[in-house]
Write an enzyme that holds these catalytic residues in place. Structure first.
Site, PDB file in Angstrom:
ATOM      1  N   GLU A 168      12.023 -34.394  16.969  1.00 14.43           N
ATOM      2  CA  GLU A 168      12.395 -35.045  18.229  1.00 14.43           C
ATOM      3  C   GLU A 168      13.715 -35.794  18.085  1.00 14.43           C
ATOM      4  O   GLU A 168      13.781 -37.024  18.238  1.00 14.43           O
ATOM      5  CB  GLU A 168      11.286 -35.992  18.700  1.00 14.43           C
ATOM      6  CG  GLU A 168       9.941 -35.294  18.887  1.00 14.43           C
ATOM      7  CD  GLU A 168       8.848 -36.204  19.437  1.00 14.43           C
ATOM      8  OE1 GLU A 168       9.090 -37.401  19.628  1.00 14.43           O
ATOM      9  OE2 GLU A 168       7.734 -35.694  19.669  1.00 14.43           O
ATOM     10  N   GLU A 366       3.383 -30.330  17.769  1.00 19.38           N
ATOM     11  CA  GLU A 366       2.600 -31.522  18.147  1.00 19.38           C
ATOM     12  C   GLU A 366       2.025 -31.323  19.535  1.00 19.38           C
ATOM     13  O   GLU A 366       2.707 -30.833  20.438  1.00 19.38           O
ATOM     14  CB  GLU A 366       3.467 -32.793  18.221  1.00 19.38           C
ATOM     15  CG  GLU A 366       3.811 -33.400  16.926  1.00 19.38           C
ATOM     16  CD  GLU A 366       4.588 -34.719  17.084  1.00 19.38           C
ATOM     17  OE1 GLU A 366       4.396 -35.429  18.095  1.00 19.38           O
ATOM     18  OE2 GLU A 366       5.389 -35.007  16.185  1.00 19.38           O
TER      19      GLU A 366
END
Ligand code: IFM
Length: 464
Positions: A168, A366
């Site tokens: 991220e 995720e």
């Protein structure tokens, strides 16, 4: 609903170094951005808990890996904590004690029949590099990261075959410099874009080093693009969603998969005078070195509508000038996290990658459900009866498997997280794991009902 799960489909779980390890063995000079934030503003962290103890994975990893083995995880993703990996970041002097710990974790995973995937930075930018160079605002940090990557490949590449540069990469600078809601509270939109560009560049350079070095395996990046849905078919709502998509999704997806930034984004950056400093040579490196595969973190949909009010011109530029969030009436919510539950986003993301990003190999790195107050669901034996998590995983996996049937190159699903762990600010408020962590001195572990269910689907390879 009965679906077969393909034989090689990854069924794993993820976490990161800083969210699990704790500070045992960490030297004072080895703080990461997260450690410094926690030290400076511990009052914003739920119940004052944070990375200092975390789950004490540093000492308890054999117990966690034994649980992973029991469940039968095929893969486990974590990060190397860059801030702990070196004693001297500039000379590249490795902290042998920490590096050995990573060795031991890798070996223990293989002994348990689990393939490790390693990420080089999951928010763990060293404070030293923030203080000295302004972190990712600096091209020097790009160079130091590339050197670090090469040392990690040399050291662990004999066993680790699946690598990610960042997890991220957009998050820290968005919260810090764009939204200015996190320590150290500096608003600076241009710096936000500079960090984005340098992380794109660093990824391309690391991809180049990996390929030219002849390391076995593959190198990618874990992104968190949001699936955007305009409120309506009106051109104004659609434009709002498109602009959001440019600033927060395509800013990484396009250069890292297709080799260049979208021209519409570049025009907007120039128009708002926040174009990042770059050279033609840097853009060429990005063009030449796309990633081998993608990790995608996906939790909730992003619904957008055209803004209702004129932008306040006295405030610094924020892409929000072009959009407003939209709350779908009747939406299903995970109230603990404030996130909408919309499993269809798995299918929609898969089709987007197939149609717009040449079906590059990818996997869900995720997805999961953070729930507050999980002790409410402990039975008489102390086991968390988390049927809501089982339903959540089942619904999301169902959509993903449908996408695979429709030709998506999705290779697997990794739950966030394997054990409960520390989140930025929320700390242990919301629990995500298949394994519960008590907040006692021992950080006692126990398998939740979802852990048993995950074990069963891994064994049977059938989703019911
Ligand atoms: O804890 C985080 C993780 O570090 C990045 N993705 C979202 C998770 C849950 O909030």
């Amino acid at each position: 609903m009965v679906q077969n799960i393909p034989k090689d489909f990854i069924l794993g779980a993820a976490s990161s170094a800083w969210q699990t390890e704790g500070w045992v063995g960490k030297k004072e000079t080895q703080d990461s951005f997260l450690d410094s934030w926690f030290k400076n503003e511990s009052f914003v962290w739920h119940e004052g808990r944070g990375p200092d103890v975390a789950t004490n994975f540093y000492e308890k990893y054999p117990e966690d890996i034994a649980h992973m083995k029991e469940i039968g995880l095929t893969h486990y993703r974590t990060s190397i904590n860059w801030s702990r990996f070196f004693i001297d970041y500039e000379k590249g002097i490795v902290d042998e004690e920490y590096a050995d710990h990573i060795d031991r974790v890798i070996d223990e995973l293989f002994n348990a029949g689990i393939e490790p995937m390693l990420c080089l930075e999951h928010y763990e930018v060293p404070t030293y590099l923030m203080d000295k160079y302004g972190g990712w605002a600096s091209k020097k940090v790009v160079e130091l990261f590339v050197d670090y990557a090469q040392i990690a490949f040399d050291r662990y590449g004999d066993r680790v075959k699946q690598w990610f540069t960042f997890n991220e990469p957009i998050v820290i600078q968005t919260r810090v410099y764009l939204d200015a809601i996190r320590w150290p509270h500096e608003q600076n939109t241009k710096k936000w874009m500079q960090w984005n560009h340098h992380k794109v560049l660093a990824t391309a350079k690391v991809v180049q080093v990996f390929h030219e070095g002849g390391y076995e395996g593959r190198i990618g990046v874990v992104l968190n693009p949001e699936v955007t849905y305009p409120r309506s078919s009106s051109p104004a709502d659609k434009k709002a969603a498109e602009i959001y998509d440019l600033f927060f999704n395509r800013v990484y997806l396009d250069p890292l998969v297709k080799g260049s930034y979208p021209s519409e984004l570049v025009q907007l950056l120039e128009h708002h005078q926040i174009m990042f400093d770059h050279t033609e040579e840097e853009l060429e490196i990005i063009r030449q070195n796309p990633v081998d595969f993608l990790g995608i973190n996906l939790y909730f949909p992003k619904r957008l509508k055209a803004p209702r009010y004129e932008w306040n011109k006295d405030t610094p530029f924020h892409p929000e000038m072009y959009y407003e969030n939209f709350e779908l009436p009747g939406r299903r919510m995970n109230k603990s996290r404030g996130w909408e539950i919309y499993p269809e986003l798995m299918f929609d993301m898969a089709m987007r990658i197939k149609d717009e990003y040449h079906n590059i190999p990818w996997l869900i790195t995720e997805n999961g459900m953070g729930i507050e107050g999980e002790e409410r669901f402990q039975d008489d034996n102390g086991q968390v009866q988390d049927d809501y998590r089982i339903d959540f995983i089942r619904m999301h996996l169902n959509q993903l498997l449908k996408a695979v049937e429709a030709g998506s190159s999705c290779e697997g699903y990794m739950l966030w997280a394997f054990t409960d762990c520390v989140s930025p600010m929320n700390a242990f408020k919301n629990r995500y794991g298949l394994v519960r962590i008590e907040l006692d001195d021992e950080r006692t572990r126990s398998l939740k009902k979802s852990g048993e269910w995950y074990k069963q689907i891994i064994q049977e390879r059938i989703l019911k």
